[in-house]
Scaffold this motif. Structure first.
Motif, PDB file in Angstrom:
ATOM      1  N   GLN A 296      62.504  85.393 -48.064  1.00  0.00           N
ATOM      2  CA  GLN A 296      61.032  84.760 -47.729  1.00  0.00           C
ATOM      3  C   GLN A 296      60.026  85.738 -47.601  1.00  0.00           C
ATOM      4  N   THR A 297      58.966  84.971 -47.740  1.00  0.00           N
ATOM      5  CA  THR A 297      57.529  85.968 -47.832  1.00  0.00           C
ATOM      6  C   THR A 297      56.906  85.083 -46.727  1.00  0.00           C
TER       7      THR A 297
ATOM      8  N   ASN B 149      51.189  87.832 -42.343  1.00  0.00           N
ATOM      9  CA  ASN B 149      51.235  88.432 -40.833  1.00  0.00           C
ATOM     10  C   ASN B 149      49.839  88.336 -40.262  1.00  0.00           C
TER      11      ASN B 149
ATOM     12  N   VAL C  95      54.421  89.876 -45.845  1.00  0.00           N
ATOM     13  CA  VAL C  95      55.567  90.452 -45.673  1.00  0.00           C
ATOM     14  C   VAL C  95      56.765  89.940 -46.495  1.00  0.00           C
TER      15      VAL C  95
ATOM     16  N   GLY D 224      60.215  89.531 -48.190  1.00  0.00           N
ATOM     17  CA  GLY D 224      61.591  89.896 -47.863  1.00  0.00           C
ATOM     18  C   GLY D 224      62.437  89.809 -49.613  1.00  0.00           C
TER      19      GLY D 224
ATOM     20  N   VAL E  52      62.468  94.822 -47.160  1.00  0.00           N
ATOM     21  CA  VAL E  52      61.047  94.300 -46.810  1.00  0.00           C
ATOM     22  C   VAL E  52      60.141  95.143 -47.349  1.00  0.00           C
TER      23      VAL E  52
ATOM     24  N   PRO F 260      66.497  88.730 -46.596  1.00  0.00           N
ATOM     25  CA  PRO F 260      66.058  88.040 -45.224  1.00  0.00           C
ATOM     26  C   PRO F 260      65.532  86.942 -45.117  1.00  0.00           C
TER      27      PRO F 260
ATOM     28  N   ILE G  12      62.346  85.552 -43.275  1.00  0.00           N
ATOM     29  CA  ILE G  12      61.174  86.499 -42.283  1.00  0.00           C
ATOM     30  C   ILE G  12      60.305  85.372 -41.709  1.00  0.00           C
ATOM     31  N   SER G  13      59.935  85.347 -40.449  1.00  0.00           N
ATOM     32  CA  SER G  13      58.920  84.556 -39.774  1.00  0.00           C
ATOM     33  C   SER G  13      58.130  85.376 -39.096  1.00  0.00           C
ATOM     34  N   CYS G  14      56.781  85.063 -38.986  1.00  0.00           N
ATOM     35  CA  CYS G  14      55.882  85.548 -38.045  1.00  0.00           C
ATOM     36  C   CYS G  14      54.941  84.544 -37.227  1.00  0.00           C
TER      37      CYS G  14
END
Length: 174
Positions: free
Chosen positions: A118-119, A122, A127, A129, A144, A169, A171-173
């Motif tokens: 994921q991208t 942020n 970010v 992955g 990352v 990965p 990814i979450s923000c």
């Protein structure tokens, strides 16, 4: 869009311009902009120019309010390095602009066809992955990187320990 065109992570929404970017064809990677109601507002346009099989694309939206930007990531399946690239795609009032390719990682023998990383944005940088196979490592591992709006990429941060094969990965923000 046609049967089988929209895949995982192939659509993102620009909350500033109130448009969607959707991937319409995977090879070569092409897209279109849609308004917030889902109507096409641009024709298809190329997002990649590299030769070879392009796939496993993903779109994320981010950027500051004065520069809303989509980040499209994709792999080129060359059966050697299987490199992952990113490109910035901007709406600009209807005329899409696409940046040149930014090399993110070589996924090499990390079973590139399983790339599901994921991208996310942020608030300052994207970010990104990836599932990479670092030189000298026995196994693939999550990687990352941070990418700023000027196209500057940080060195990779490897999240694995090289004791087992580890996946891409998610990814979450907030």
């Amino acid at each position: 869009l046609g049967t089988g065109q929209v895949r995982r992570n192939s659509l993102a929404y620009d909350s500033v311009n109130q448009v969607y970017l959707v991937i319409t064809t995977p090879e070569p990677l092409r897209g279109r902009f849609l308004n917030k109601n889902g109507a096409f507002i641009t024709g298809e346009f190329a997002m990649t120019t590299e030769p070879g099989f392009v796939g496993w694309a993903s779109i994320a939206f981010g950027g500051p309010p004065n520069d809303p930007t989509f980040l499209v990531t994709y792999l080129i399946a060359d059966n050697v390095d299987n490199p992952k690239f990113a490109r910035f795609v901007r709406f600009n009032g209807g005329a899409p602009t696409v940046s040149g390719p930014i090399h993110i990682a070589n996924t090499t023998a990390a079973w590139f066809a399983s790339e599901k990383a994921q991208t996310v944005w942020n608030g300052q940088r994207f970010v990104i992955g990836s599932r990479a196979h670092p030189p000298g490592w026995s196994f693939a591992t999550p990687q990352v990187n941070l990418l700023d709006m000027a196209g500057n990429l940080t060195p990779p941060l490897f999240l694995g320990d090289n004791t087992d094969l580890q996946g891409a990965p998610a990814i979450s923000c907030a």
